[in-house]
Design a protein around this motif. Structure first.
Motif, PDB file in Angstrom:
ATOM      1  N   PHE A  77      36.138-114.195  -6.005  1.00 22.86           N
ATOM      2  CA  PHE A  77      36.775-112.894  -5.749  1.00 22.86           C
ATOM      3  C   PHE A  77      37.706-113.010  -4.541  1.00 22.86           C
ATOM      4  N   LEU A  78      37.212-113.624  -3.460  1.00 20.65           N
ATOM      5  CA  LEU A  78      38.050-113.774  -2.255  1.00 20.65           C
ATOM      6  C   LEU A  78      39.224-114.723  -2.532  1.00 20.65           C
ATOM      7  N   ALA A  79      38.979-115.770  -3.297  1.00 25.26           N
ATOM      8  CA  ALA A  79      40.073-116.701  -3.627  1.00 25.26           C
ATOM      9  C   ALA A  79      41.138-115.976  -4.464  1.00 25.26           C
ATOM     10  N   GLY A  80      40.688-115.093  -5.346  1.00 27.16           N
ATOM     11  CA  GLY A  80      41.632-114.321  -6.160  1.00 27.16           C
ATOM     12  C   GLY A  80      42.478-113.391  -5.306  1.00 27.16           C
ATOM     13  N   LEU A  81      41.857-112.788  -4.275  1.00 25.69           N
ATOM     14  CA  LEU A  81      42.619-111.921  -3.368  1.00 25.69           C
ATOM     15  C   LEU A  81      43.656-112.745  -2.597  1.00 25.69           C
ATOM     16  N   ARG A  82      43.218-113.948  -2.168  1.00 27.10           N
ATOM     17  CA  ARG A  82      44.140-114.826  -1.427  1.00 27.10           C
ATOM     18  C   ARG A  82      45.385-115.125  -2.289  1.00 27.10           C
ATOM     19  N   ALA A  83      45.153-115.480  -3.550  1.00 26.63           N
ATOM     20  CA  ALA A  83      46.272-115.844  -4.436  1.00 26.63           C
ATOM     21  C   ALA A  83      47.183-114.641  -4.681  1.00 26.63           C
ATOM     22  N   ALA A  84      46.579-113.475  -4.903  1.00 35.26           N
ATOM     23  CA  ALA A  84      47.386-112.275  -5.202  1.00 35.26           C
ATOM     24  C   ALA A  84      48.198-111.861  -3.977  1.00 35.26           C
ATOM     25  N   ALA A  85      47.597-111.962  -2.793  1.00 30.00           N
ATOM     26  CA  ALA A  85      48.310-111.580  -1.561  1.00 30.00           C
ATOM     27  C   ALA A  85      49.515-112.496  -1.362  1.00 30.00           C
ATOM     28  N   THR A  86      49.316-113.782  -1.581  1.00 29.61           N
ATOM     29  CA  THR A  86      50.425-114.736  -1.431  1.00 29.61           C
ATOM     30  C   THR A  86      51.536-114.411  -2.436  1.00 29.61           C
ATOM     31  N   THR A 139      30.758-111.063   9.749  1.00 33.01           N
ATOM     32  CA  THR A 139      30.525-112.355   9.079  1.00 33.01           C
ATOM     33  C   THR A 139      30.994-113.560   9.883  1.00 33.01           C
ATOM     34  N   SER A 140      31.700-113.345  10.984  1.00 35.29           N
ATOM     35  CA  SER A 140      32.173-114.489  11.769  1.00 35.29           C
ATOM     36  C   SER A 140      31.009-115.326  12.275  1.00 35.29           C
ATOM     37  N   ARG A 141      29.803-114.741  12.357  1.00 34.33           N
ATOM     38  CA  ARG A 141      28.657-115.494  12.887  1.00 34.33           C
ATOM     39  C   ARG A 141      27.932-116.308  11.825  1.00 34.33           C
ATOM     40  N   LEU A 142      28.460-116.325  10.598  1.00 33.76           N
ATOM     41  CA  LEU A 142      27.761-117.058   9.534  1.00 33.76           C
ATOM     42  C   LEU A 142      27.998-118.564   9.598  1.00 33.76           C
ATOM     43  N   ARG A 172      32.948-116.845   7.783  1.00 34.05           N
ATOM     44  CA  ARG A 172      32.793-117.108   6.346  1.00 34.05           C
ATOM     45  C   ARG A 172      34.037-117.793   5.814  1.00 34.05           C
ATOM     46  N   GLN A 173      35.203-117.525   6.427  1.00 31.58           N
ATOM     47  CA  GLN A 173      36.426-118.198   5.975  1.00 31.58           C
ATOM     48  C   GLN A 173      36.277-119.709   6.092  1.00 31.58           C
ATOM     49  N   GLY A 174      35.604-120.162   7.161  1.00 35.08           N
ATOM     50  CA  GLY A 174      35.397-121.595   7.340  1.00 35.08           C
ATOM     51  C   GLY A 174      34.445-122.155   6.291  1.00 35.08           C
ATOM     52  N   LEU A 175      33.410-121.391   5.958  1.00 30.46           N
ATOM     53  CA  LEU A 175      32.454-121.846   4.948  1.00 30.46           C
ATOM     54  C   LEU A 175      33.124-122.002   3.593  1.00 30.46           C
ATOM     55  N   LEU A 176      34.037-121.082   3.280  1.00 27.38           N
ATOM     56  CA  LEU A 176      34.637-121.061   1.939  1.00 27.38           C
ATOM     57  C   LEU A 176      35.959-121.819   1.876  1.00 27.38           C
ATOM     58  N   GLY A 177      36.532-122.124   3.036  1.00 26.35           N
ATOM     59  CA  GLY A 177      37.833-122.782   3.029  1.00 26.35           C
ATOM     60  C   GLY A 177      38.944-121.868   2.519  1.00 26.35           C
TER      61      GLY A 177
END
Ligand code: PMP
Length: 441
Positions: free
Chosen positions: A227-236, A249-252, A257-262
């Motif tokens: 879902f987040l990857a899809g948002l990234r692609a659509a925003a671009t 979520t920065s403490r995850l 979480r951005q670092g966890l998911l790349g």
């Protein structure tokens, strides 16, 4: 009377008795609350803290423990709604604040600390090339949206049903009446097809997509990576600024979480623990977006704030991030949270309880479910149909046993909460479920 109706009325009786015991045990909290009602609406200055019949007044904290005004001790499983990751009165943070006070507060100028904390934040989070500080997560999101609107020349903000981005950026089924009046487009969380339909329909007017990588106040419901990857692609594709609200979520992980998911958003907002437990917020992102605030530029955007660089938050933040919250400490904390969540869900299944815990790492939320064997919760709609009294009863029973968590079920582990403490919480849940059987099943 049907079996379900009889169980419902037995549950009501049990909650009424638990509340009466709570009232009897907490006369000082009650007196404090009644005094507050005379000077504050509903005795309250922070909506999330209210619950019936009156909230506990917390008198002090130390490490992983809290004491209320009546002298009861609690293990703190709320950790100030994720902000108190360091526990209470960590010596390294205490020393840094003392040193800052020795140097004088309110210095009326740039100080020795703000660029150091900015450097730490930029180094940790891949999306943050430049950062600015605020006093809260709410403000951070307000400024990130302003930056996106100015950058794109568009007015629309895509936000998700059930999301929370601050006191004036609250979304249930739609924007709350207190929200800042942006042009909002609402989309369904974790539903990529439904969200893409909204993005395609409004692509030319959207300045920003604002999203929590896990719904926090909305019940600790993680976003699917796809879902987040899809948002990234659509925003671009459409030139929309993608903002990850990583206030929680920065403490995850060491890099959120951005670092966890790349997945790298265009902007990120932060808050809570990063100020070492003092008031804090930050927004940052791509250099070209943030450069709009560069005061050397003609026509620069203004972002004022008397306390943006206050030495207490800056000093506490630097000490916390460099001396305490090392990458290893973050990983251990989140692994402990994963183990607790798995353990609680296994316990609920064993008892056949109408309960489920959702979340990621050290942040989780207890939910009542309509059925003991309910499917995993993936969206705010999945929470419908549960009896709210189930969570009421569990809450008052845990408070009576000395375990503090949010009335809505949020649990956030802090660093001083150890394995013995999580084992004690599991044992308390086991005891509540055994004692209250069959009311919770
Ligand atoms: N965004 C998220 C995801 C949050 O959880 C919160 C606070 N609960 C905020 C923004 C607002 O932060 P603050 O309370 O510091 O204004």
């Amino acid at each position: 009377m049907s079996a379900a109706t009889m169980q419902g009325s037995a549950l009501q009786d049990a909650v009424a008795a638990a509340r009466a015991a709570y009232v009897a045990a907490n006369p000082e909290s009650r007196a404090r609350y009644e005094a507050a009602v005379r000077v504050m609406p509903g005795g309250n200055t922070r909506s999330v803290l209210y619950y019936e019949p009156f909230p506990l007044c917390i008198a002090r904290g130390d490490g992983a423990r809290l004491w209320d005004a009546d002298g009861h001790a609690y293990l703190d499983f709320l950790g100030e709604f994720t902000a108190a990751i360091y526990g209470h009165s960590h010596p390294a943070i205490r020393a840094a604040i003392d040193a800052a006070l020795d140097g004088g507060i309110n210095l009326s100028g740039h100080n020795l600390l703000e660029a150091e904390l900015a450097g730490i934040v930029c180094a940790r989070f891949p999306s943050i090339e430049r950062v600015r500080f605020t006093n809260s997560g709410t403000e951070a999101n307000l400024l990130a949206l302003a930056a996106a609107i100015a950058h794109t020349g568009r007015r629309g903000v895509l936000a998700f049903k059930g999301a929370y981005h601050g006191g004036v950026l609250t979304f249930g089924a739609g924007p709350a009446p207190v929200n800042v009046p942006h042009h909002y487009v609402m989309a369904p969380y974790n539903d990529l097809a439904g969200t893409m339909a909204q993005i395609e329909a409004h692509s030319r007017e959207l300045a920003a997509i604002l999203v929590e990588p896990m719904l926090g106040a909305g019940g600790c419901i993680p976003a699917d990576p796809a879902f987040l990857a899809g948002l990234r692609a659509a925003a671009t594709r459409h030139g929309i600024v993608l903002i990850f609200d990583e206030v929680m979520t920065s403490r995850l992980s060491p890099s959120g979480r951005q670092g966890l998911l790349g997945i790298v958003p265009d902007m990120t907002t932060l808050g809570k623990y990063i100020g070492g437990g003092s008031s804090f917020g930050a927004f940052g992102g791509k250099e070209e977006i943030m450069a709009q605030f560069d005061p050397r530029r003609v026509g620069a955007l203004s972002h004022a704030g008397t306390f943006n660089n206050n030495v207490v938050s800056m000093a506490a933040g630097i000490a916390g991030m460099t001396k305490v919250l090392t990458p290893d400490a973050i990983r251990i904390l989140n692994a402990r949270g994963d183990a607790l969540r798995d353990g609680l869900n296994a316990l609920f299944r064993r008892h056949g309880a109408r309960l489920q815990v959702t979340g990621l790492g050290s942040i989780m939320n207890l939910h009542a479910t309509a059925r003991a064997d309910a499917a995993p919760i993936r969206s705010p709609e999945d929470l419908a149909g549960a009896d709210p009294l189930v969570k009421d009863l569990v809450f008052f029973d845990l408070i009576a046993r000395g375990f503090y968590l949010a009335r809505r079920g949020l649990i956030a582990l802090s660093l001083p909460v150890g394995d013995a403490d999580t084992a004690a919480l599991m044992a308390a849940f086991d005891d509540v479920l055994a004692t209250r059987s069959p009311l919770l099943t």
